[in-house]
Design a protein around this motif. Structure first.
Motif, PDB file in Angstrom:
ATOM      1  N   ARG A   6     -10.479   8.110 -15.037  1.00 48.11           N
ATOM      2  CA  ARG A   6      -9.412   7.141 -15.249  1.00 48.11           C
ATOM      3  C   ARG A   6      -8.021   7.790 -15.188  1.00 48.11           C
ATOM      4  NH1 ARG A   6      -9.825   3.675 -20.649  1.00 48.11           N
ATOM      5  NH2 ARG A   6     -11.005   5.561 -21.093  1.00 48.11           N
ATOM      6  N   ASN A   7      -7.906   8.960 -15.815  1.00 49.09           N
ATOM      7  CA  ASN A   7      -6.633   9.679 -15.823  1.00 49.09           C
ATOM      8  C   ASN A   7      -6.239  10.120 -14.412  1.00 49.09           C
ATOM      9  OD1 ASN A   7      -4.421  11.277 -16.848  1.00 49.09           O
ATOM     10  ND2 ASN A   7      -5.738  13.069 -16.555  1.00 49.09           N
ATOM     11  N   GLU A   8      -7.218  10.599 -13.643  1.00 50.36           N
ATOM     12  CA  GLU A   8      -6.924  11.054 -12.272  1.00 50.36           C
ATOM     13  C   GLU A   8      -6.558   9.881 -11.367  1.00 50.36           C
ATOM     14  OE1 GLU A   8      -9.957  14.904 -12.110  1.00 50.36           O
ATOM     15  OE2 GLU A   8     -10.734  12.890 -11.772  1.00 50.36           O
ATOM     16  N   ARG A   9      -7.269   8.766 -11.535  1.00 48.77           N
ATOM     17  CA  ARG A   9      -6.961   7.592 -10.715  1.00 48.77           C
ATOM     18  C   ARG A   9      -5.555   7.101 -10.983  1.00 48.77           C
ATOM     19  NH1 ARG A   9     -11.925   3.286 -10.755  1.00 48.77           N
ATOM     20  NH2 ARG A   9     -13.503   4.861 -11.106  1.00 48.77           N
ATOM     21  N   LEU A  10      -5.228   7.037 -12.276  1.00 52.46           N
ATOM     22  CA  LEU A  10      -3.899   6.566 -12.647  1.00 52.46           C
ATOM     23  C   LEU A  10      -2.841   7.511 -12.054  1.00 52.46           C
ATOM     24  CD1 LEU A  10      -3.107   5.396 -16.236  1.00 52.46           C
ATOM     25  CD2 LEU A  10      -1.390   6.032 -14.559  1.00 52.46           C
ATOM     26  N   GLY A  11      -3.067   8.801 -12.224  1.00 50.78           N
ATOM     27  CA  GLY A  11      -2.128   9.782 -11.693  1.00 50.78           C
ATOM     28  C   GLY A  11      -1.945   9.627 -10.195  1.00 50.78           C
ATOM     29  N   ARG A  12      -3.050   9.589  -9.457  1.00 48.65           N
ATOM     30  CA  ARG A  12      -2.995   9.498  -7.998  1.00 48.65           C
ATOM     31  C   ARG A  12      -2.304   8.210  -7.544  1.00 48.65           C
ATOM     32  NH1 ARG A  12      -7.380  11.249  -4.868  1.00 48.65           N
ATOM     33  NH2 ARG A  12      -7.033   9.446  -3.545  1.00 48.65           N
ATOM     34  N   ALA A  13      -2.596   7.101  -8.257  1.00 49.95           N
ATOM     35  CA  ALA A  13      -2.000   5.820  -7.882  1.00 49.95           C
ATOM     36  C   ALA A  13      -0.478   5.866  -8.085  1.00 49.95           C
ATOM     37  CB  ALA A  13      -2.618   4.684  -8.685  1.00 49.95           C
ATOM     38  N   VAL A  14      -0.039   6.388  -9.227  1.00 52.41           N
ATOM     39  CA  VAL A  14       1.406   6.450  -9.494  1.00 52.41           C
ATOM     40  C   VAL A  14       2.084   7.426  -8.520  1.00 52.41           C
ATOM     41  CG1 VAL A  14       3.168   7.056 -11.211  1.00 52.41           C
ATOM     42  CG2 VAL A  14       1.209   5.677 -11.896  1.00 52.41           C
ATOM     43  N   TRP A  15       1.379   8.486  -8.142  1.00 50.99           N
ATOM     44  CA  TRP A  15       1.923   9.446  -7.176  1.00 50.99           C
ATOM     45  C   TRP A  15       2.224   8.786  -5.838  1.00 50.99           C
ATOM     46  CZ3 TRP A  15       0.043  15.152  -7.091  1.00 50.99           C
ATOM     47  CH2 TRP A  15       0.169  15.688  -8.374  1.00 50.99           C
ATOM     48  N   SER A  16       1.464   7.734  -5.501  1.00 59.17           N
ATOM     49  CA  SER A  16       1.662   7.092  -4.195  1.00 59.17           C
ATOM     50  C   SER A  16       2.860   6.150  -4.186  1.00 59.17           C
ATOM     51  CB  SER A  16       0.403   6.313  -3.800  1.00 59.17           C
ATOM     52  OG  SER A  16      -0.716   7.162  -3.839  1.00 59.17           O
ATOM     53  N   LEU A  17       3.468   5.906  -5.342  1.00 55.56           N
ATOM     54  CA  LEU A  17       4.672   5.058  -5.384  1.00 55.56           C
ATOM     55  C   LEU A  17       5.851   5.821  -4.776  1.00 55.56           C
ATOM     56  CD1 LEU A  17       4.430   3.715  -9.068  1.00 55.56           C
ATOM     57  CD2 LEU A  17       3.825   2.488  -6.971  1.00 55.56           C
ATOM     58  N   PRO A  18       6.878   5.084  -4.285  1.00 53.26           N
ATOM     59  CA  PRO A  18       8.062   5.798  -3.769  1.00 53.26           C
ATOM     60  C   PRO A  18       8.794   6.482  -4.926  1.00 53.26           C
ATOM     61  CG  PRO A  18       8.147   3.416  -3.231  1.00 53.26           C
ATOM     62  CD  PRO A  18       7.015   3.618  -4.192  1.00 53.26           C
ATOM     63  N   HIS A  19       9.337   7.644  -4.669  1.00 51.29           N
ATOM     64  CA  HIS A  19      10.044   8.410  -5.698  1.00 51.29           C
ATOM     65  C   HIS A  19      11.456   8.803  -5.283  1.00 51.29           C
ATOM     66  CE1 HIS A  19       6.062   8.729  -7.556  1.00 51.29           C
ATOM     67  NE2 HIS A  19       6.675   9.097  -8.648  1.00 51.29           N
ATOM     68  N   GLY A  20      12.023   8.117  -4.292  1.00 52.27           N
ATOM     69  CA  GLY A  20      13.391   8.450  -3.888  1.00 52.27           C
ATOM     70  C   GLY A  20      13.443   9.759  -3.121  1.00 52.27           C
TER      71      GLY A  20
ATOM     72  N   THR B 161     -11.711  -3.270 -18.589  1.00 55.07           N
ATOM     73  CA  THR B 161     -12.440  -2.224 -17.886  1.00 55.07           C
ATOM     74  C   THR B 161     -11.482  -1.128 -17.416  1.00 55.07           C
ATOM     75  OG1 THR B 161     -12.116  -3.184 -15.707  1.00 55.07           O
ATOM     76  CG2 THR B 161     -13.969  -4.027 -16.984  1.00 55.07           C
ATOM     77  N   PRO B 162     -12.012   0.079 -17.200  1.00 55.09           N
ATOM     78  CA  PRO B 162     -11.171   1.159 -16.669  1.00 55.09           C
ATOM     79  C   PRO B 162     -10.465   0.756 -15.373  1.00 55.09           C
ATOM     80  CG  PRO B 162     -13.267   2.041 -17.400  1.00 55.09           C
ATOM     81  CD  PRO B 162     -13.369   0.559 -17.531  1.00 55.09           C
ATOM     82  N   GLU B 163     -11.151  -0.002 -14.493  1.00 58.71           N
ATOM     83  CA  GLU B 163     -10.555  -0.422 -13.220  1.00 58.71           C
ATOM     84  C   GLU B 163      -9.310  -1.286 -13.473  1.00 58.71           C
ATOM     85  OE1 GLU B 163     -13.825  -0.372 -13.828  1.00 58.71           O
ATOM     86  OE2 GLU B 163     -14.070   1.351 -12.511  1.00 58.71           O
ATOM     87  N   GLU B 164      -9.489  -2.274 -14.379  1.00 63.81           N
ATOM     88  CA  GLU B 164      -8.361  -3.152 -14.699  1.00 63.81           C
ATOM     89  C   GLU B 164      -7.233  -2.374 -15.372  1.00 63.81           C
ATOM     90  OE1 GLU B 164     -10.532  -7.483 -15.563  1.00 63.81           O
ATOM     91  OE2 GLU B 164     -10.360  -5.983 -17.167  1.00 63.81           O
ATOM     92  N   GLN B 165      -7.617  -1.421 -16.203  1.00 66.62           N
ATOM     93  CA  GLN B 165      -6.594  -0.638 -16.905  1.00 66.62           C
ATOM     94  C   GLN B 165      -5.744   0.157 -15.927  1.00 66.62           C
ATOM     95  OE1 GLN B 165      -8.583   1.751 -19.836  1.00 66.62           O
ATOM     96  NE2 GLN B 165      -8.927   0.020 -21.215  1.00 66.62           N
ATOM     97  N   VAL B 166      -6.412   0.791 -14.968  1.00 65.66           N
ATOM     98  CA  VAL B 166      -5.663   1.623 -14.025  1.00 65.66           C
ATOM     99  C   VAL B 166      -4.760   0.742 -13.157  1.00 65.66           C
ATOM    100  CG1 VAL B 166      -5.864   3.264 -12.146  1.00 65.66           C
ATOM    101  CG2 VAL B 166      -7.391   3.439 -14.086  1.00 65.66           C
ATOM    102  N   ALA B 167      -5.290  -0.412 -12.715  1.00 65.65           N
ATOM    103  CA  ALA B 167      -4.473  -1.333 -11.910  1.00 65.65           C
ATOM    104  C   ALA B 167      -3.272  -1.826 -12.715  1.00 65.65           C
ATOM    105  CB  ALA B 167      -5.314  -2.519 -11.445  1.00 65.65           C
ATOM    106  N   ALA B 168      -3.508  -2.159 -13.999  1.00 65.95           N
ATOM    107  CA  ALA B 168      -2.404  -2.634 -14.839  1.00 65.95           C
ATOM    108  C   ALA B 168      -1.375  -1.532 -15.061  1.00 65.95           C
ATOM    109  CB  ALA B 168      -2.945  -3.132 -16.182  1.00 65.95           C
TER     110      ALA B 168
END
Lengths: 215, 215
Positions: B78-92, B177-184
């Motif tokens: 869950r922690n890795e998914r969240l990290g990877r997902a946020v990493w894919s956001l634009p960061h300027g 669920t972990p899936e919903e948590q990471v998406a949220a």
């Protein structure tokens, strides 16, 4: 100092400085020969502010001119100048009045401001800051997409910003004159936004690791 | 539900939903006739997330696809998914290595993260989050323009975000669920940014009135 030195000390190219001079974002220097002008510390400070607004804040040239006019308006007191200058910054899309979620956004924003004890809502009878519209739009989007956005959900964010606003204004009060303070307030509003957002993402990653790491 | 209902319940037009389907941002529905498909609650949730990323977060379609891939990657916790997902956001803009201020930004960011006790800096030996680069760029700009940006100046902002990250993750843990948590988590990272920035501007106006009002 001459144009080349102004450029070196500000990190802004001479071509860009000439453009700002033409657009009236920077007052002309004191002419010393037919082709050369002399610039001073006021030019350097002004140039840094313009750079912050345009490059980091994404402020269009016309809005930057409004910000500068508000800063220089001697009919306004320090609080009014600061308010007017920040109002001229971009605030994203205005609330969409055709969207039923906007009504939810407005009711929630009003209840939140009331709960925080801030005097900015339409209830204050004063002109409503564009940041209020920005808040309404943000809450409306959360509501439309079904994400948490009750007054209770939002209050901790308001409290955190209330606390940081004191830090922001402490930084501002380090500047000597009211003119410098107001200019610094606008620049720091804009320049600290990416600081805040990047620190939030890092803090979330830290907290996520603490809660979910290795599970 | 049919496409029309999915559109009504999500507030996203049918044309946009069809575009997301073509781009693979939304999985196809269950085909019921040659021209009609059936969609469910998963489609609705996914659609809301995609909308949040693209419309509010300004995330390009290709990056949105990466975010979604990270969320669905069952090899990650869950922690890795969240990290990877946020990493894919634009960061300027990434730090400009030709700018001497970048070195100041990096040194200050490292000292700040050390002081905050966060494990994200290059010193951690782990891959460095793009939010770190965003922070370095922001500090470099402050430094180049001569505005306050010492570790001591920045620490209160880090502390405030540390506190808010707990609020952020509390909201996330409301999901089942972990899936919903990471998406949220990804959606709330993006959707709460304009909430934070608008509240900061309102809080500053409030604090300015308190300190400078009528002077």
């Amino acid at each position: 100092m001459r144009l080349a030195e102004l450029s070196a000390r500000s990190g802004v190219s001479t071509a860009t400085i000439k453009y700002y001079l033409r657009e009236g974002l920077l007052p002309p220097g004191r002419r010393v020969t037919a082709t050369q002008s002399e610039y001073d510390g006021d030019h350097l400070r002004r140039l840094r502010l313009v750079r912050a607004l345009i490059q980091v804040g994404g402020v269009p040239v016309a809005s930057a001119r409004e910000v500068l006019a508000a800063l220089a308006d001697e009919d306004l007191d320090r609080n009014e100048r600061l308010g007017r200058a920040v109002w001229s910054l971009p605030h994203g899309p205005a609330p969409d009045e055709d969207d039923p979620a906007t009504e939810v956004g407005r009711r929630t924003a009003d209840a939140l401001l009331e709960q925080l004890g801030w005097g900015h809502g339409p209830a204050s009878g004063e002109p409503v800051a564009p940041a209020y519209g920005m808040l309404v739009t943000a809450i409306a989007t959360l509501s439309r997409l079904g994400y948490p956005c009750s007054t209770e959900d939002l209050e901790p964010y308001g409290r955190a910003m209330e606390q940081l606003a004191r830090t922001d204004l402490d930084l501002v009060e380090r500047y000597g004159t009211p003119e410098e303070q107001v200019a610094a307030a606008v620049a720091l509003t804009v320049l600290y936004e990416p600081v805040l957002l990047s620190l939030r993402r890092l803090a979330e990653a830290e907290e996520s690791r603490r809660r979910f790491g290795g599970k």
